[in-house]
Design an enzyme around this catalytic site. Structure first.
Site, PDB file in Angstrom:
ATOM      1  N   SER A   1       2.928   0.643   2.231  1.00 54.78           N
ATOM      2  CA  SER A   1       1.585   0.080   2.374  1.00 54.78           C
ATOM      3  C   SER A   1       1.055   0.213   3.805  1.00 54.78           C
ATOM      4  O   SER A   1       0.867   1.312   4.304  1.00 54.78           O
ATOM      5  CB  SER A   1       1.606  -1.383   1.905  1.00 54.78           C
ATOM      6  OG  SER A   1       0.316  -1.900   1.754  1.00 54.78           O
TER       7      SER A   1
ATOM      8  N   GLU B   1      -1.140  11.990  12.219  1.00 53.05           N
ATOM      9  CA  GLU B   1      -2.228  12.955  12.063  1.00 53.05           C
ATOM     10  C   GLU B   1      -3.315  12.838  13.126  1.00 53.05           C
ATOM     11  O   GLU B   1      -4.009  13.817  13.398  1.00 53.05           O
ATOM     12  CB  GLU B   1      -2.842  12.799  10.670  1.00 53.05           C
ATOM     13  CG  GLU B   1      -1.863  13.125   9.554  1.00 53.05           C
ATOM     14  CD  GLU B   1      -2.443  12.960   8.164  1.00 53.05           C
ATOM     15  OE1 GLU B   1      -3.672  12.752   8.042  1.00 53.05           O
ATOM     16  OE2 GLU B   1      -1.684  13.036   7.175  1.00 53.05           O
TER      17      GLU B   1
ATOM     18  N   LYS C   1       3.028   3.579  -1.299  1.00 53.34           N
ATOM     19  CA  LYS C   1       2.074   2.593  -1.830  1.00 53.34           C
ATOM     20  C   LYS C   1       0.716   2.880  -1.197  1.00 53.34           C
ATOM     21  O   LYS C   1       0.422   2.435  -0.098  1.00 53.34           O
ATOM     22  CB  LYS C   1       2.510   1.164  -1.530  1.00 53.34           C
ATOM     23  CG  LYS C   1       1.554   0.117  -2.104  1.00 53.34           C
ATOM     24  CD  LYS C   1       2.054  -1.293  -1.804  1.00 53.34           C
ATOM     25  CE  LYS C   1       1.095  -2.339  -2.375  1.00 53.34           C
ATOM     26  NZ  LYS C   1      -0.179  -2.394  -1.636  1.00 53.34           N
TER      27      LYS C   1
END
Length: 475
Positions: free
Chosen positions: A304, A315, A329
């Site tokens: 999560s 990124e 998740k």
């Protein structure tokens, strides 16, 4: 003065008035039904008539009587459970309060960490100086009842609701230490228990190792404080962010931390709602540039919000990710708390990484895949269980594996506590200055666990790889 020219005219007028009144009432009723149907769409569902009829029948005819609120809470719980979504739930009353408290800066309880293990509630840790520790509870104790209510059959939120409560109130906790031990009852007074989610240490070479256990209300502030401690003498040369086994939590502190580490204007994540009717893009609002290399440690239990931060750092900030594939998740829950404390937690959106990847049921892939040694996944030692020559089973096998990992093998026939196992235990007990009985007991068990943790800390291949990567980047 009589305004009617005849009795017939008077009767016609009265009839018209009566008809007008009936029409007016009918129109008002129709408008009311239309409003109710729009306000409460379930009233338009054919199945609602069955629900209403069943409710009325239970209230009026059920032999043992029924409480309306209990029935409606049960209906709400069942409705959300029918979604078959593991992340959506309705938590009634105290269960809802316990849910929201777990994300606050503090809660009122006894200071015991609890885990579910084979359908039992086991104390896995204690807050130093808190009521549970002062009252003599120990890690490994199995909770069997709270205030006379059996723990078995209750879900985790129900158990938390029983343990927590108002400050200064008492709670009686019944535990067992081992399968053949007599139950122990302890009466404890609830106190304010602070929620700490961030810890840090300075590693060799100026690398700051910061661990976030989960994302609660104050996690962003805690993270900022720990960074300040690490940099109070001199700047860091590298940041090793440890999100292993972090189950996630609140998005707000996740964004706060991302804002500190990700360049201003760079994407953090997109939250996409049902049918893409709303897409919220979060971008960094960094105030002070961060130039220190970052490495992130993750494993299969990183989920999560911890995946949100991991993917964003990878990124948008060029961080290196090390460890194992994360849980996956990629959905977002919003929770609403009602006046009675009940909470509806509902999956309302999914999210994607800055690069546009959906991670639900996929996870984040590390740049360097590194697994922990096999002994890190051993089942827990049977603290509270006495083992001696003649004992057998999985608990004995686990003990033998731990002894061998710590250099006290060979430890006997697999799963059987024989003379060789007893000799290995005696050797360990003597080295630790414990009573050398050759039998497994609580003191020996806790010492074995401590030494195994220390061994994993020394040999932690994921952490060592993180340090290596950061040093290679100039740290």
């Amino acid at each position: 003065m009589n305004i009617f020219t005849s009795n017939a005219a008077k009767q016609r007028f009265i009839a018209l008035c009566a008809l007008g009144a009936v029409l007016f009432a009918a129109i008002g009723f129709a408008i009311g039904l239309l409003w109710m149907g729009n306000r409460y769409p379930m009233l338009r569902e054919p199945g609602f008539q069955q629900f209403a009829a069943s409710y009325d029948r239970v209230i009026s005819d059920y032999l043992n009587g029924a409480e309306p609120k209990q029935l409606l809470d049960g209906a709400a719980e069942g409705m959300v459970a029918a979604l078959e979504d593991p992340y959506s739930s309705y938590m009634a009353g105290e269960k809802g309060d316990a849910y929201t408290q777990s994300y606050e800066g503090q809660f009122y309880g006894i200071g015991a960490e609890i885990r579910v293990e084979e359908d039992q509630y086991v104390i896995s840790g204690l807050t130093k100086g808190a009521p549970a520790e002062r009252g003599g509870l120990l890690p490994g104790d199995i909770i069997t009842a709270i205030d006379g209510q059996a723990a078995k059959g209750k879900d985790f939120q129900e158990l938390l609701a029983l343990v927590r409560g108002e400050e200064g109130t008492s709670v009686v906790v019944k535990v067992v230490r081992g399968s053949d031990s007599k139950p122990i009852e302890v009466s404890l007074k609830r106190e304010a228990i602070p929620v700490h989610t961030v810890t840090s240490e300075l590693l060799e070479g100026g690398i700051g190792h910061v661990t976030i256990s989960r994302f609660a209300d104050m996690t962003g502030e805690e993270f900022k404080t720990e960074l300040g401690k690490l940099q109070q003498d001199k700047p860091l040369k590298g940041l090793l962010l440890d999100l292993r086994s972090n189950p996630g939590g609140l998005l707000k502190p996740t964004i706060e931390i991302a804002n500190m580490l990700i360049p201003d204007g760079k994407a953090i994540l997109d939250v996409v709602y049902k049918d893409e009717r709303q897409i919220i893009t979060y971008k960094s609002r960094q105030e002070k540039e961060w130039t220190i290399p970052i490495a992130v440690l993750v494993n299969g239990q990183s989920a999560s919000a911890s995946e949100v931060l991991t993917a964003a750092l990878k990124e948008s900030a060029g961080a290196t990710v090390i460890g194992e594939q994360t849980y996956g998740k990629g959905v977002v829950q919003a929770f609403k708390q009602f006046a009675d404390g009940s909470v509806l937690s509902l999956t309302e959106a999914q999210w994607k990484t800055p690069g546009g990847a959906w991670i639900n049921k996929k996870g984040v892939t590390p740049d360097h895949v590194v697994s922990l040694p096999a002994y890190a996944s051993l089942r827990p030692l049977a603290i509270g269980t006495a083992m001696k020559i003649g004992s057998y089973g999985e608990d004995v096998h686990t003990l033998q594996l731990v002894l061998q990992e710590l250099g006290y093998g060979p430890a006997g026939v697999e799963g059987y506590y024989d003379e060789q196992t007893a000799a290995a235990m005696k050797k360990f007990q003597a080295a630790e200055k414990l009573e050398s009985t050759g039998q497994f007991n609580d003191k020996s068990g806790y010492q074995l666990l401590q030494r195994l943790r220390e061994k994993l800390d020394r040999e932690d291949p994921q952490l060592l790889k993180g340090v290596e990567v950061l040093k290679g980047q100039g740290a």
